[in-house]
Scaffold this motif. Structure first.
Motif, mmCIF file in Angstrom:
data_model
loop_
_atom_site.group_PDB
_atom_site.id
_atom_site.type_symbol
_atom_site.label_atom_id
_atom_site.label_comp_id
_atom_site.label_asym_id
_atom_site.label_seq_id
_atom_site.Cartn_x
_atom_site.Cartn_y
_atom_site.Cartn_z
ATOM 1 N N ILE A 1 13.641 2.956 -10.004
ATOM 2 C CA ILE A 1 12.681 2.097 -10.024
ATOM 3 C C ILE A 1 11.406 2.550 -11.047
ATOM 4 C CG2 ILE A 1 11.381 3.332 -8.068
ATOM 5 C CD1 ILE A 1 10.744 0.735 -6.807
ATOM 6 N N ASP A 2 10.712 1.480 -11.238
ATOM 7 C CA ASP A 2 9.612 1.672 -12.351
ATOM 8 C C ASP A 2 10.136 2.201 -13.458
ATOM 9 O OD1 ASP A 2 7.904 0.620 -10.424
ATOM 10 O OD2 ASP A 2 6.296 2.356 -10.358
ATOM 11 N N TYR A 3 10.461 1.233 -14.518
ATOM 12 C CA TYR A 3 10.837 1.875 -15.791
ATOM 13 C C TYR A 3 9.489 1.933 -16.823
ATOM 14 C CZ TYR A 3 15.641 0.983 -14.338
ATOM 15 O OH TYR A 3 16.726 1.154 -13.747
ATOM 16 N N LEU B 1 10.262 -0.690 -1.256
ATOM 17 C CA LEU B 1 9.674 0.497 -0.542
ATOM 18 C C LEU B 1 10.109 1.592 -1.164
ATOM 19 C CD1 LEU B 1 10.469 -0.400 3.163
ATOM 20 C CD2 LEU B 1 8.031 0.108 2.285
ATOM 21 N N ARG B 2 8.972 2.467 -1.323
ATOM 22 C CA ARG B 2 8.955 4.155 -2.206
ATOM 23 C C ARG B 2 8.619 5.013 -1.020
ATOM 24 N NH1 ARG B 2 7.022 2.163 -7.146
ATOM 25 N NH2 ARG B 2 7.210 -0.116 -7.264
ATOM 26 N N PHE B 3 8.876 6.485 -1.263
ATOM 27 C CA PHE B 3 8.377 7.478 -0.544
ATOM 28 C C PHE B 3 7.065 7.292 -0.474
ATOM 29 C CE2 PHE B 3 11.934 10.647 -2.249
ATOM 30 C CZ PHE B 3 12.874 9.959 -1.955
ATOM 31 N N CYS C 1 0.798 -1.083 -0.050
ATOM 32 C CA CYS C 1 0.004 -0.084 -0.227
ATOM 33 C C CYS C 1 0.954 1.216 0.111
ATOM 34 C CB CYS C 1 -1.027 0.020 1.230
ATOM 35 S SG CYS C 1 -2.027 1.456 1.315
ATOM 36 N N TYR C 2 0.582 2.051 -0.978
ATOM 37 C CA TYR C 2 1.395 3.340 -0.833
ATOM 38 C C TYR C 2 0.601 4.425 -1.539
ATOM 39 C CZ TYR C 2 2.909 1.789 -5.770
ATOM 40 O OH TYR C 2 3.269 1.335 -6.938
ATOM 41 N N GLY C 3 0.844 5.604 -1.338
ATOM 42 C CA GLY C 3 0.411 6.723 -2.025
ATOM 43 C C GLY C 3 1.277 7.512 -3.000
ATOM 44 N N THR D 1 6.207 10.672 -6.489
ATOM 45 C CA THR D 1 6.984 10.289 -5.400
ATOM 46 C C THR D 1 6.664 8.693 -4.894
ATOM 47 O OG1 THR D 1 4.894 10.835 -4.022
ATOM 48 C CG2 THR D 1 6.853 12.487 -4.114
ATOM 49 N N ASP D 2 5.556 8.248 -5.673
ATOM 50 C CA ASP D 2 5.342 6.713 -5.744
ATOM 51 C C ASP D 2 6.440 5.979 -6.322
ATOM 52 O OD1 ASP D 2 3.605 7.954 -7.685
ATOM 53 O OD2 ASP D 2 3.220 5.878 -8.287
ATOM 54 N N ASN D 3 7.259 6.737 -7.313
ATOM 55 C CA ASN D 3 8.324 6.016 -8.068
ATOM 56 C C ASN D 3 9.748 6.434 -7.644
ATOM 57 O OD1 ASN D 3 6.590 4.684 -9.607
ATOM 58 N ND2 ASN D 3 6.579 6.607 -11.370
ATOM 59 N N MET D 4 9.648 6.718 -6.203
ATOM 60 C CA MET D 4 11.015 7.018 -5.660
ATOM 61 C C MET D 4 11.453 6.127 -4.746
ATOM 62 S SD MET D 4 12.216 9.868 -7.270
ATOM 63 C CE MET D 4 13.306 10.389 -6.196
#
Ligand code: AMP
Ligand code: MG
Length: 520
Positions: free
Chosen positions: A278-280, A198-200, A86-88, A268-271
């Motif tokens: 991350i996330d190409y 894990l992302r920001f 779960c992330y935002g 920020t979900d791709n950091m």
């Protein structure tokens, strides 16, 4: 297949109590258990031998039936419990609320040679976070992620990795350019690998919901398992944690600038909290040295994520992370000092990065104007970044007047370098030669050091597109050729010389080469 499975994420962190795979808001939890979708006719296209080894697997393991089934989501490995996080996140500068792993499913964590890896499938079906989408991925974007993440690793850029690329055997509906022309494409699944995904945004969502208890659990977990050298959790440790994330993020972005990588969607979900690329998605490589370039069509208007803006966006994103973990720290000046330091460090690090590209060992204040003048010139006439810096290593100080010939191949229109423009280039090579005279290095020592930071081969946008076009027809040879080529991006590899070439004209305005969308 013997994997040393050691799950911690789904054992130590709070789980969503609901186990139905329905779309929903998930609170007071870091993830939801979910089972990958079975696919019609899974078929492996490529496996990374390097990653097999990192995970303690053999080539034979990579060819086994259980490997195929496990890494296409058709079998759940015994003792594992797959889950979606779960992330935002802030998308294009706006808070978007809950996002989460909508088309990624974490299978398990593996420990080998003292290293921990999370194995994650991208495109293995819907999760509680899929919102309005299908949880699937198409072949073209899967090839791009697979090839590029491994290529970035070999370039020395911090990145998540990839273990395998497979077809699902199912068809996926996509509207590539969002123009109402949806069509079926081949579905694919990449198994991505990283010490952590894990992302920001994982921290942001908890802060946004004012769930400080879970936020603390997640930050403590991150420090315990991924930043253990910082000590046991405390306010001071949290501040050191934020400092290290800041430093790692900057380090990653300086590497991007060095090799000409444009991420395309620095939301920020791709950091990554570990400072990994991350996330190409709609990423691209600078061909012409154009600071204003972005590959992402969704970003065409504001160009928020253009090449030159990546360092600023890194800082903006770190600011959001600081806000998210602030409730655990409550010391704004300490966080601000770290963010301010990013700006100073960026100046110093980018100067030393550019000096290294020019083969200068000692950085001097006046190198800034040498670099600025060069960048101005590179913008006047369309110049291929990779070829320019690679060929510049052949420059000879005693033959400064031949500078333009040395880099001639990098110009898209060499015949246009005339008049005042030509005069400026000649002057620049004179100053460069004069500057090199002050260095202790010989020409050949300089060439050697430049060739370690200026790659000869990168995954040019059109190269990936060629591999995609062949793969759509069932021919995967080019995927393997590019995969092998990009394992040694700094080596000459004369047998692959044809890939050391400017973008062909057909690729200039072609979808997939110069324009990419998020519709993957
Ligand atoms: P991205 O722009 O790829 O980083 O994705 C942003 C958010 O959209 C993430 O939460 C993704 O999981 C979700 N997402 C993107 N594509 C899909 C898809 N095909 N199915 C489900 N979720 C998706
Ligand atoms: Mg993403």
């Amino acid at each position: 297949m013997k994997l040393k499975i050691k799950d911690i994420f789904n054992k130590e962190l709070p789980a969503d109590p609901v186990t139905l795979n329905t779309r929903r808001q998930v609170s007071e939890a870091c993830f939801s258990f979910v089972t990958p979708k079975k696919t019609t006719k899974p078929e492996l296209i490529h496996v990374s031998d390097d990653m097999l080894e990192n995970l303690g697997l053999t080539k034979a393991d990579g060819e086994s039936d259980v490997f195929l089934k496990a890494f296409t989501g058709n079998v759940v490995l015994p003792g594992t419990k797959p889950y979606a996080m779960c992330y935002g996140g802030h998308q294009f500068g706006n808070w978007a609320g809950q996002l989460g792993d909508g088309r990624a499913i974490n299978l398990c964590e593996v420990e080998h040679n003292g290293k921990r890896w999370t194995l994650q499938l991208k495109g293995a079906g819907e999760t509680p976070y899929s919102r309005t989408a299908d949880g699937l991925a198409v072949l073209r974007s899967s090839i791009r992620e697979y090839l590029c993440s491994e290529a970035m690793h070999h370039l020395g850029v911090p990145t998540t990795r990839a273990l395998s690329l497979a077809l699902s055997g199912d068809q996926v509906l996509r509207d590539v350019m969002y123009d109402g022309n949806a069509a079926y494409e081949k579905g694919a699944i990449v198994c991505r690998v990283s010490p952590s995904f894990l992302r920001f945004g994982n921290y942001q969502i908890l802060a946004a919901r004012q769930d400080i208890e879970t936020l603390k659990i997640l930050v403590d977990f991150t420090i315990k398992h991924h930043f253990s050298h910082l000590g046991i959790p405390s306010k001071d440790t949290y501040i050191r944690f934020f400092k290290e994330v800041t430093e790692r993020t900057l380090d990653m972005i300086i590497h991007w600038q060095r090799v000409g990588f444009v991420h395309g969607v620095m939301n920020t979900d791709n950091m990554s909290i570990l400072g990994l690329t991350i996330d190409y998605g709609p990423y691209g490589w600078l061909e012409g040295y154009d600071f204003g370039w972005t590959p992402n069509t969704t970003d065409r208007q504001h160009k928020r994520y253009r090449y030159e803006n990546q360092p600023n966006i890194g800082l903006w994103n770190l600011f959001q992370l600081a806000n998210a973990i602030y409730p655990l720290i409550e010391d704004a000046p300490a966080l601000e000092a770290i963010l301010n330091q990013y700006k100073t460090d960026f100046d110093t690090r980018s100067l030393s990065m550019m000096c290294s590209k020019l083969g200068l060992q000692i950085e001097r204040e006046d190198d800034k104007s040498l670099i600025q003048n060069l960048e101005d010139l590179l913008h006047v006439s369309e110049t291929d970044m990779t070829i320019f810096f690679r060929n510049l290593s052949h420059f000879k100080t005693e033959k400064a007047s031949e500078g333009l010939q040395v880099v001639n191949e990098a110009f898209y229109k060499p015949d246009d370098i005339t008049g005042n423009n030509k005069e400026r280039w000649i002057q620049w090579f004179k100053s460069y030669a004069a500057r090199l005279e002050q260095e202790a290095f010989s020409d050949s020592q300089r060439r050697e050091s430049m060739n370690k930071v200026n790659p000869k081969y990168v995954l040019r946008n059109y190269m990936a597109q060629l591999a995609i076009a062949d793969a759509e027809k069932g021919d995967y040879k080019l995927i393997d050729e590019l995969f092998q080529l990009l394992k040694q991006p700094y080596k000459e590899q004369p047998e692959y010389q044809k890939w050391f070439a400017k973008r062909p004209e057909w690729a200039r305005h072609k979808v997939g080469c110069s324009m990419l969308s998020c519709s993957s």
